[in-house]
Each structure stands twice: as C-alpha cells, then as structure tokens.
Scaffold this active site. Structure first.
Site, PDB file in Angstrom:
ATOM      1  CB  THR A  15      -9.850  68.528  40.491  1.00 56.07           C
ATOM      2  OG1 THR A  15     -10.981  69.085  39.818  1.00 56.07           O
ATOM      3  CG2 THR A  15     -10.097  67.099  41.223  1.00 56.07           C
ATOM      4  CG  ASP A  16      -5.181  71.417  39.806  1.00 53.98           C
ATOM      5  OD1 ASP A  16      -5.290  70.573  39.139  1.00 53.98           O
ATOM      6  OD2 ASP A  16      -4.098  71.470  40.271  1.00 53.98           O
ATOM      7  CD  GLN A  17      -6.441  76.194  34.410  1.00 50.40           C
ATOM      8  OE1 GLN A  17      -5.390  76.602  34.367  1.00 50.40           O
ATOM      9  NE2 GLN A  17      -7.327  76.814  33.356  1.00 50.40           N
TER      10      GLN A  17
END
Length: 134
Positions: A15-17
């Site tokens: 996942t990203d931010q």
C-alpha cells in the site's frame, strides 16, 4: 478450463501513503493469476523456462476502478481469451470480498525462444491445451 481464480491478501507493504494498493503492485497480482492459470492446466511456467521458452508481456491495458486496501482479500479471475501462432492473450479482473470490481487488465504475451530471443511457436503441451479450450 478457460477461467481460473486465485485469492490474494493485500499486504501492508503493497500500500501507499493513502492506504491503498500502489498501482504498480497490481502487475505481480496479475502474474500470479497467469502462472496459476497455467499450473491449473497442468503446465509449469518454470519447466517451460527450463525448456528454453519464455513468455514476456508485449502489451498490457489496465483499468483501475476502485482501490484495494490493506488486508483486503482479493479474488483474481484470469480468463484465457485467444492464442495465435506465437501470442497468447488473457483477461484478468480483481474483485474484493463484496464482489466489487476493482481492476481489470488485458495482456498479450509472446512465446520466445530464450536462446535466440525471437518469437517461437508454443510448446506442444500448450498447443494441445488451447485446442481443448476452443
């Protein structure tokens, strides 16, 4: 069987931010689908490579519809679409546990002789498999 389903649990590292699966991480998901589709047909990608045949992607179209998030259990459906003399095409889709469509992709791969780097006809076991699917 033209269709195979695999399940994937989203890992935190994918996942990203924003807390959603980073777009580039879908490519390995789709690879899992293709390799498992072949395995389900009795064909090992590893043995195909050991016999000098690779199957690189030459075209891919991905459509992101909704985000997948950490710890989601995804269902990846891989469907055989067609095969020509040296190309094979798959359609993939990813749905979440609620059955919502998240992502779709269409792939074209080419059978390549690993020694020459040139397109080649698929192994006989692939030809036999495709003949059964049509």
């Amino acid at each position: 069987m033209k269709v195979h389903q695999s399940q994937i649990r989203v890992r935190y590292s994918e996942t990203d931010q924003m807390g959603v699966v980073y777009h580039g991480n879908y490519l390995p998901y789709f690879e899992i689908g293709r390799v498992e589709w072949l395995r389900n047909q009795g064909i090992s990608y590893k043995s195909m490579e050991e016999n000098g045949i690779a199957l690189p992607i030459v075209n891919i179209v991905i459509s992101y519809k909704k985000p997948a998030r950490y710890d989601d259990l995804l269902t990846l459906t891989t469907t055989f679409k067609s095969q020509t003399s040296v190309k094979i095409e798959f359609e993939c889709k990813i749905e979440n546990e609620m059955g919502e469509l998240l992502t779709t992709a269409d792939f074209i791969l080419v059978f390549v002789d690993m020694k020459t780097g040139k397109p080649t006809v698929p192994p006989q076991e692939i030809k036999d498999l495709i003949d059964k699917l049509d």
